[in-house]
Design a protein around this motif. Structure first.
Motif, PDB file in Angstrom:
ATOM      1  N   GLN A   1      -4.253   0.241   2.829  1.00 47.55           N
ATOM      2  CA  GLN A   1      -5.085   0.937   3.805  1.00 47.55           C
ATOM      3  C   GLN A   1      -5.911  -0.060   4.615  1.00 47.55           C
ATOM      4  OE1 GLN A   1      -7.998   3.554   2.063  1.00 47.55           O
ATOM      5  NE2 GLN A   1      -8.221   4.757   3.921  1.00 47.55           N
ATOM      6  N   ASN A   2      -6.466  -1.040   3.931  1.00 46.96           N
ATOM      7  CA  ASN A   2      -7.248  -2.065   4.624  1.00 46.96           C
ATOM      8  C   ASN A   2      -6.368  -2.886   5.568  1.00 46.96           C
ATOM      9  OD1 ASN A   2      -9.611  -1.316   3.303  1.00 46.96           O
ATOM     10  ND2 ASN A   2      -9.298  -2.757   1.631  1.00 46.96           N
TER      11      ASN A   2
ATOM     12  N   THR B   1      -2.897   0.917  -2.974  1.00 42.77           N
ATOM     13  CA  THR B   1      -3.079   1.828  -1.844  1.00 42.77           C
ATOM     14  C   THR B   1      -4.262   1.396  -0.980  1.00 42.77           C
ATOM     15  OG1 THR B   1      -2.182   3.675  -3.139  1.00 42.77           O
ATOM     16  CG2 THR B   1      -3.462   4.234  -1.187  1.00 42.77           C
TER      17      THR B   1
ATOM     18  N   GLY C   1       0.818  -1.213   0.000  1.00 42.75           N
ATOM     19  CA  GLY C   1       0.000   0.000   0.000  1.00 42.75           C
ATOM     20  C   GLY C   1       0.848   1.258   0.000  1.00 42.75           C
TER      21      GLY C   1
END
Length: 212
Positions: A150-151, A146, A61
């Motif tokens: 983020q997750n 990304t 990410g």
């Protein structure tokens, strides 16, 4: 059994009972504390495992975000140009460019306009259009990375908060066990002293009555 001896036995019994209560309270508290510490270590081990599992996705990410920023010029004009040049000189670009130009030329040849101005204009426009399309596609690919990162970061954060909450609960249980042991010991001491005081009073009363 003489009365004085019976009182003495009661005093000894009170002392032994108090000691047994305190020992039991300590044993129970120590068992609870040990179980809590084992729980804390297991929670930390599980969090470390989750963090290790999600780290590659979080790192991906970060790479995706950096790629987006480069293409947008956020990291400077030099990195933006390098990112665009990388796409323009890529094997992907060269493959699509060759296939597209061949298709344009074949179509022009089939229609008799191989040397026409329209064909030359189409060829001239094709490369920048293809480059723009690939830049947009690359940006979307970076956006996917990304979002993945983020997750993963959110998952790591949630796991961390849950671990912290579980550890806090375990330490509260440990503290409660220690407090319970202290209270039990205090009660045992109080019972012992109450027993001794009662025995002393009983002996004093018997003396006043001339029983011994």
């Amino acid at each position: 059994m003489p009365v004085a001896a019976a009182v003495g036995v009661g005093v000894v019994g009170s002392f032994l009972s108090s000691r047994a209560q305190k020992k039991a309270a300590n044993s129970a508290a120590n068992a609870q504390i040990e179980a809590s510490e084992m729980g804390v270590e297991e929670q930390r081990r599980q969090f470390d495992a989750v963090q290790k599992l999600l780290k590659p996705y979080a790192d991906a990410g970060l790479s995706g975000l950096a790629g987006q920023q480069d293409l947008l010029g956020i990291n400077g004009a030099e990195k933006q140009q390098a990112a665009i040049d990388g796409i323009n000189n890529s094997a992907e670009m060269q493959t699509y460019l060759q296939q597209g130009e061949n298709a344009i030329l074949q179509n022009a040849s089939a229609t008799g306009g191989l040397r026409g101005s329209n064909t030359q204009a189409t060829l001239a426009q094709f490369r920048p259009q293809l480059l723009n399309q690939l830049i947009n596609q690359r940006y979307q690919n970076y956006a996917g990375l990304t979002a993945l990162g983020q997750n993963a970061a959110a998952g790591t954060g949630n796991a961390g908060m849950q671990t912290a909450s579980n550890i806090s609960n375990l330490y509260q249980q440990s503290g409660a066990a220690q407090a319970g042991a202290a209270l039990a010991q205090g009660q045992a001491n109080a019972n012992m002293w109450n027993g001794l005081t009662g025995a002393i009073g009983q002996i004093g009363g018997m003396k006043m009555m001339g029983m011994f």
